[in-house]
Design a protein around this motif. Sequence first.
Motif, PDB file in Angstrom:
ATOM      1  N   ARG A   1      35.539  55.944  39.439  1.00  0.00           N
ATOM      2  CA  ARG A   1      35.219  57.324  39.814  1.00  0.00           C
ATOM      3  C   ARG A   1      36.083  58.320  39.044  1.00  0.00           C
ATOM      4  O   ARG A   1      35.575  59.317  38.527  1.00  0.00           O
ATOM      5  CB  ARG A   1      35.415  57.509  41.310  1.00  0.00           C
ATOM      6  CG  ARG A   1      34.850  58.815  41.830  1.00  0.00           C
ATOM      7  CD  ARG A   1      35.124  58.953  43.281  1.00  0.00           C
ATOM      8  NE  ARG A   1      36.583  58.933  43.412  1.00  0.00           N
ATOM      9  CZ  ARG A   1      37.253  59.477  44.397  1.00  0.00           C
ATOM     10  NH1 ARG A   1      36.645  60.041  45.380  1.00  0.00           N
ATOM     11  NH2 ARG A   1      38.560  59.440  44.437  1.00  0.00           N
ATOM     12  N   LEU A   2      37.370  58.035  38.920  1.00  0.00           N
ATOM     13  CA  LEU A   2      38.271  58.938  38.198  1.00  0.00           C
ATOM     14  C   LEU A   2      37.954  58.958  36.704  1.00  0.00           C
ATOM     15  O   LEU A   2      38.091  59.995  36.051  1.00  0.00           O
ATOM     16  CB  LEU A   2      39.724  58.540  38.437  1.00  0.00           C
ATOM     17  CG  LEU A   2      40.245  58.749  39.849  1.00  0.00           C
ATOM     18  CD1 LEU A   2      41.628  58.132  40.010  1.00  0.00           C
ATOM     19  CD2 LEU A   2      40.265  60.224  40.224  1.00  0.00           C
ATOM     20  N   ALA A   3      37.519  57.832  36.161  1.00  0.00           N
ATOM     21  CA  ALA A   3      37.204  57.758  34.730  1.00  0.00           C
ATOM     22  C   ALA A   3      36.012  58.639  34.367  1.00  0.00           C
ATOM     23  O   ALA A   3      35.878  59.070  33.223  1.00  0.00           O
ATOM     24  CB  ALA A   3      36.940  56.315  34.313  1.00  0.00           C
ATOM     25  N   LYS A   4      35.147  58.924  35.338  1.00  0.00           N
ATOM     26  CA  LYS A   4      33.957  59.728  35.074  1.00  0.00           C
ATOM     27  C   LYS A   4      34.227  61.230  35.136  1.00  0.00           C
ATOM     28  O   LYS A   4      33.347  62.029  34.839  1.00  0.00           O
ATOM     29  CB  LYS A   4      32.857  59.361  36.072  1.00  0.00           C
ATOM     30  CG  LYS A   4      32.351  57.947  35.848  1.00  0.00           C
ATOM     31  CD  LYS A   4      31.347  57.541  36.888  1.00  0.00           C
ATOM     32  CE  LYS A   4      30.930  56.098  36.668  1.00  0.00           C
ATOM     33  NZ  LYS A   4      30.121  55.588  37.761  1.00  0.00           N
ATOM     34  N   ILE A   5      35.441  61.602  35.488  1.00  0.00           N
ATOM     35  CA  ILE A   5      35.825  63.016  35.548  1.00  0.00           C
ATOM     36  C   ILE A   5      36.171  63.488  34.140  1.00  0.00           C
ATOM     37  O   ILE A   5      36.944  62.837  33.439  1.00  0.00           O
ATOM     38  CB  ILE A   5      37.049  63.208  36.486  1.00  0.00           C
ATOM     39  CG1 ILE A   5      36.745  62.711  37.891  1.00  0.00           C
ATOM     40  CG2 ILE A   5      37.515  64.651  36.480  1.00  0.00           C
ATOM     41  CD1 ILE A   5      35.665  63.466  38.616  1.00  0.00           C
ATOM     42  N   HIS A   6      35.606  64.599  33.726  1.00  0.00           N
ATOM     43  CA  HIS A   6      35.889  65.116  32.391  1.00  0.00           C
ATOM     44  C   HIS A   6      37.255  65.790  32.319  1.00  0.00           C
ATOM     45  O   HIS A   6      37.964  65.657  31.332  1.00  0.00           O
ATOM     46  CB  HIS A   6      34.811  66.116  31.959  1.00  0.00           C
ATOM     47  CG  HIS A   6      33.465  65.508  31.851  1.00  0.00           C
ATOM     48  ND1 HIS A   6      32.442  65.802  32.726  1.00  0.00           N
ATOM     49  CD2 HIS A   6      32.957  64.603  30.985  1.00  0.00           C
ATOM     50  CE1 HIS A   6      31.368  65.119  32.396  1.00  0.00           C
ATOM     51  NE2 HIS A   6      31.656  64.373  31.346  1.00  0.00           N
ATOM     52  N   VAL A   7      37.595  66.559  33.347  1.00  0.00           N
ATOM     53  CA  VAL A   7      38.876  67.274  33.388  1.00  0.00           C
ATOM     54  C   VAL A   7      39.570  66.880  34.682  1.00  0.00           C
ATOM     55  O   VAL A   7      39.134  67.251  35.764  1.00  0.00           O
ATOM     56  CB  VAL A   7      38.682  68.804  33.322  1.00  0.00           C
ATOM     57  CG1 VAL A   7      40.016  69.521  33.456  1.00  0.00           C
ATOM     58  CG2 VAL A   7      37.985  69.192  32.022  1.00  0.00           C
ATOM     59  N   LEU A   8      40.641  66.117  34.544  1.00  0.00           N
ATOM     60  CA  LEU A   8      41.413  65.672  35.697  1.00  0.00           C
ATOM     61  C   LEU A   8      42.744  66.405  35.685  1.00  0.00           C
ATOM     62  O   LEU A   8      43.559  66.222  34.777  1.00  0.00           O
ATOM     63  CB  LEU A   8      41.639  64.158  35.655  1.00  0.00           C
ATOM     64  CG  LEU A   8      42.483  63.559  36.773  1.00  0.00           C
ATOM     65  CD1 LEU A   8      41.841  63.815  38.140  1.00  0.00           C
ATOM     66  CD2 LEU A   8      42.678  62.066  36.548  1.00  0.00           C
ATOM     67  N   VAL A   9      42.950  67.252  36.679  1.00  0.00           N
ATOM     68  CA  VAL A   9      44.199  67.998  36.809  1.00  0.00           C
ATOM     69  C   VAL A   9      45.097  67.228  37.762  1.00  0.00           C
ATOM     70  O   VAL A   9      44.752  67.038  38.926  1.00  0.00           O
ATOM     71  CB  VAL A   9      43.947  69.429  37.351  1.00  0.00           C
ATOM     72  CG1 VAL A   9      45.262  70.152  37.572  1.00  0.00           C
ATOM     73  CG2 VAL A   9      43.032  70.210  36.417  1.00  0.00           C
ATOM     74  N   ILE A  10      46.222  66.766  37.254  1.00  0.00           N
ATOM     75  CA  ILE A  10      47.216  66.089  38.088  1.00  0.00           C
ATOM     76  C   ILE A  10      48.413  67.023  38.165  1.00  0.00           C
ATOM     77  O   ILE A  10      49.130  67.221  37.178  1.00  0.00           O
ATOM     78  CB  ILE A  10      47.614  64.718  37.520  1.00  0.00           C
ATOM     79  CG1 ILE A  10      46.371  63.842  37.341  1.00  0.00           C
ATOM     80  CG2 ILE A  10      48.630  64.048  38.441  1.00  0.00           C
ATOM     81  CD1 ILE A  10      46.642  62.535  36.640  1.00  0.00           C
ATOM     82  N   ASP A  11      48.613  67.592  39.332  1.00  0.00           N
ATOM     83  CA  ASP A  11      49.633  68.626  39.523  1.00  0.00           C
ATOM     84  C   ASP A  11      50.904  68.025  40.108  1.00  0.00           C
ATOM     85  O   ASP A  11      50.859  67.060  40.865  1.00  0.00           O
ATOM     86  CB  ASP A  11      49.078  69.693  40.471  1.00  0.00           C
ATOM     87  CG  ASP A  11      49.839  71.000  40.395  1.00  0.00           C
ATOM     88  OD1 ASP A  11      50.665  71.171  39.469  1.00  0.00           O
ATOM     89  OD2 ASP A  11      49.601  71.861  41.258  1.00  0.00           O
ATOM     90  N   ASP A  12      52.020  68.624  39.774  1.00  0.00           N
ATOM     91  CA  ASP A  12      53.333  68.257  40.325  1.00  0.00           C
ATOM     92  C   ASP A  12      53.693  66.799  40.080  1.00  0.00           C
ATOM     93  O   ASP A  12      54.350  66.168  40.882  1.00  0.00           O
ATOM     94  CB  ASP A  12      53.395  68.560  41.831  1.00  0.00           C
ATOM     95  CG  ASP A  12      53.349  70.049  42.124  1.00  0.00           C
ATOM     96  OD1 ASP A  12      53.719  70.831  41.234  1.00  0.00           O
ATOM     97  OD2 ASP A  12      52.945  70.418  43.236  1.00  0.00           O
TER      98      ASP A  12
END
Length: 124
Positions: free
Chosen positions: A83-94
């Motif tokens: 599921r995460l691999a299919k995300i184009h823009v993954l914002v990982i904060d902090d």
Amino acid sequence: MTKPLTQELEKCKNGQEFIREIHGHHAITITGPTGTGKTYLACAFAQQACRTGFRALYKRASRLYDEMTIARADGTYVRLLDRLAKIHVLVIDDWGMSPISSVSRQDLLDVIDDWKKLNAIDDD
């Protein structure tokens, strides 16, 4: 923000340069002191991605690590990675706020590795 970065962002106003950056699978690291707008800027990138037809997701690193730990325990780890691999823009904060465990470090590497593999195939 530096002047060169501001100038690059100015080019993205029409969306075409931004779309090229997403297709180029570039990672953006935004650093700076507390309260300088890093999260705001990252979310603005994600919102622009959604407006141009891409999928985006925002997660605080600690929550992402917790989700991955739970997924390992309940047998849904591979599904979460997919599921995460299919995300184009993954914002990982902090993600630099506290020390990261070796398991969480491996989980993050798995997310990035799977994302790169899936998106490299999409380019062919």
